[in-house]
Design an enzyme around this catalytic site. Structure first.
Site, PDB file in Angstrom:
ATOM      1  N   THR A   1       0.850  -1.198   0.000  1.00  0.00           N
ATOM      2  CA  THR A   1       0.000   0.000   0.000  1.00  0.00           C
ATOM      3  C   THR A   1       0.881   1.242   0.000  1.00  0.00           C
ATOM      4  OG1 THR A   1      -1.780  -1.164   1.145  1.00  0.00           O
ATOM      5  CG2 THR A   1      -1.790   1.248   1.291  1.00  0.00           C
TER       6      THR A   1
ATOM      7  N   HIS B   1       3.796 -10.383   2.817  1.00  0.00           N
ATOM      8  CA  HIS B   1       2.811 -11.330   3.365  1.00  0.00           C
ATOM      9  C   HIS B   1       2.079 -12.121   2.293  1.00  0.00           C
ATOM     10  CE1 HIS B   1      -1.104  -9.016   2.991  1.00  0.00           C
ATOM     11  NE2 HIS B   1      -0.260  -8.024   2.821  1.00  0.00           N
TER      12      HIS B   1
ATOM     13  N   THR C   1      12.898   4.521  10.765  1.00  0.00           N
ATOM     14  CA  THR C   1      13.838   3.435  11.065  1.00  0.00           C
ATOM     15  C   THR C   1      13.427   2.169  10.322  1.00  0.00           C
ATOM     16  OG1 THR C   1      14.232   4.412  13.208  1.00  0.00           O
ATOM     17  CG2 THR C   1      14.859   2.093  12.950  1.00  0.00           C
TER      18      THR C   1
ATOM     19  N   CYS D   1     -12.294  -6.396   2.400  1.00  0.00           N
ATOM     20  CA  CYS D   1     -11.351  -5.401   2.889  1.00  0.00           C
ATOM     21  C   CYS D   1     -10.961  -5.724   4.316  1.00  0.00           C
ATOM     22  CB  CYS D   1     -11.922  -3.995   2.761  1.00  0.00           C
ATOM     23  SG  CYS D   1     -13.308  -3.737   3.845  1.00  0.00           S
TER      24      CYS D   1
HETATM   25  N1  PLP Z   1      -1.749  -4.721  -4.309  1.00  0.00           N
HETATM   26  C1  PLP Z   1      -2.344  -5.916  -4.410  1.00  0.00           C
HETATM   27  C2  PLP Z   1      -2.570  -6.488  -5.775  1.00  0.00           C
HETATM   28  C3  PLP Z   1      -2.724  -6.628  -3.277  1.00  0.00           C
HETATM   29  O1  PLP Z   1      -3.319  -7.813  -3.410  1.00  0.00           O
HETATM   30  C4  PLP Z   1      -2.476  -6.062  -2.006  1.00  0.00           C
HETATM   31  C5  PLP Z   1      -2.870  -6.749  -0.781  1.00  0.00           C
HETATM   32  O2  PLP Z   1      -3.685  -7.629  -0.755  1.00  0.00           O
HETATM   33  C6  PLP Z   1      -1.860  -4.804  -1.946  1.00  0.00           C
HETATM   34  C7  PLP Z   1      -1.508  -4.170  -3.112  1.00  0.00           C
HETATM   35  C8  PLP Z   1      -1.583  -4.135  -0.618  1.00  0.00           C
HETATM   36  O3  PLP Z   1      -0.498  -4.757  -0.007  1.00  0.00           O
HETATM   37  P1  PLP Z   1      -0.180  -4.547   1.535  1.00  0.00           P
HETATM   38  O4  PLP Z   1      -1.175  -5.390   2.279  1.00  0.00           O
HETATM   39  O5  PLP Z   1       1.215  -5.041   1.709  1.00  0.00           O
HETATM   40  O6  PLP Z   1      -0.312  -3.115   1.862  1.00  0.00           O
END
Ligand code: PLP
Length: 343
Positions: free
Chosen positions: A53, A169, A205, A287
């Site tokens: 994100t 993750h 950090t 979500c």
């Molecule tokens: N982009 C895609 C295609 C995702 O599937 C996800 C999370 O499911 C993200 C971005 C966001 O990743 P994060 O959970 O590491 O912020």
């Protein structure tokens, strides 16, 4: 006493920071090299973040004040990050390079962001063709490769990406770690300012343990498993083909994802019923709150309302077995018999 010497060493000469700091730095840089290599990117261009994100937000910020073009089926972390023009897709969730060319000519965006593999339906975009068009117009291309990492080969220069986001993750690493990998020669303006970490591109950090966990998860990727997983996914889809609607079945897809509709039974009912049977699936654009919203992906694909409301997302993991697939099929049929119009 030690605080005095620590402070003096850091201020005076960063390279002479104490042994604990040096060890930590070495571990971080080792992890960074592994993360960069996983996507064919430069180590120096690998900016560690709190996840994809943040990486997506940092990438989109590189448009400055210029217009951004994305596809309508991006993850919300792209769609909601900035005002952007949205490009439609076809019934398989694929962006048409001709549509991109028309939009580039009309809007001249500074930056284009298109995901490599979609998180709901698994469709893989024709990225090389899209990249060629983006670069013809001197725009930057950002690729969200979160779902692709580990499930297909990802090589950012082969794809033509200027920036590429990944997240730990999604490949079994720790939550809260990700990276924006940037090609050589592209300067990045920071979104977060402060201590000047990550070569002044992302202050704060560094999450050393997280980066090490990300690297360990990358090391654990076994690409030989992809074909086994694809065969299991295909077997599952073949078994249900007469009873279910499989979304984007003929499109190029990552091997572990399937979007399956059980017409007449809402996806929320399916998710809950399968959960009671010990099967974990998700539905629509689930979500963080667990709330299920309508899938903007299926909507953009022009999928019928009856299918949108009854589609679940099935993801296979590396440890998914033949028996798991049989159990899923049995559980799916139990739900259909209990909740479907025939039940
Ligand atoms: N982009 C895609 C295609 C995702 O599937 C996800 C999370 O499911 C993200 C971005 C966001 O990743 P994060 O959970 O590491 O912020």
């Amino acid at each position: 006493m030690s605080a005095y010497w620590e402070g003096a060493a850091i201020v005076g000469n960063p390279s002479s920071v104490h042994v604990f700091g040096r060890r930590s730095r070495a571990a971080l840089e080792r992890a960074r090299r592994v993360i960069a290599r996983a996507v064919g990117g430069p180590s120096a261009g690998t900016i560690l973040t709190s996840g994809a994100t943040e990486a997506n937000g940092l990438a989109l910020a590189q448009a400055g004040g210029g217009p951004i073009l994305t596809s309508a089926i991006e993850h919300p972390s792209v769609l909601d990050a900035r005002d952007a023009l949205r490009l439609g897709c076809n019934g398989d969730g694929l962006v048409d390079p001709d549509d991109l060319a028309v939009a580039m000519e009309r809007y001249h965006p500074a930056l284009v962001s298109v995901m490599l593999a979609n998180n709901e339906i698994g469709t893989v975009q024709p990225m090389e063709a899209l990249a060629a068009i983006v670069h013809e117009y001197d725009a930057l291309l950002h690729v969200d490769a979160v779902q692709a990492l580990g499930r297909m080969d990802v090589d950012m220069s082969g794809l033509g990406a200027d920036m590429l986001s990944i997240s730990a993750h999604k490949i079994g690493g720790p939550k809260g770690v990700g990276a924006l990998v940037v090609r050589d020669g592209l300067d990045i303006a920071p979104n977060m300012r402060g201590g000047g970490q990550e070569q002044r591109r992302r202050s704060g950090t560094e999450h050393v343990a997280g980066a090490m966990g990300f690297a360990a998860a990358i090391d654990a990727i076994d690409s030989r498993e992809r074909e086994r997983i694809r065969q299991l996914r295909d077997a599952l889809e073949n078994a249900l083909a007469g009873e279910a609607v499989i979304v984007a079945r003929q499109a190029p897809r990552i091997p572990n994802t399937s979007a399956i509709a059980m017409p007449g039974v809402t996806s929320a009912i399916q998710v809950m019923s399968l959960d009671l049977d010990g099967v974990a699936v998700s539905s629509g654009s689930a979500c963080s709150s667990g709330k299920v919203s309508r899938s903007h992906v299926l909507e953009a694909m022009g999928v019928d309302e009856a299918i949108i409301s009854s589609t679940i997302r099935v993801s296979l993991g590396w440890d998914t077995s033949d028996r798991d697939i049989e159990c899923f099929i049995e559980a799916w049929r139990r739900v259909r018999n209990r909740c479907g119009s025939g039940g």
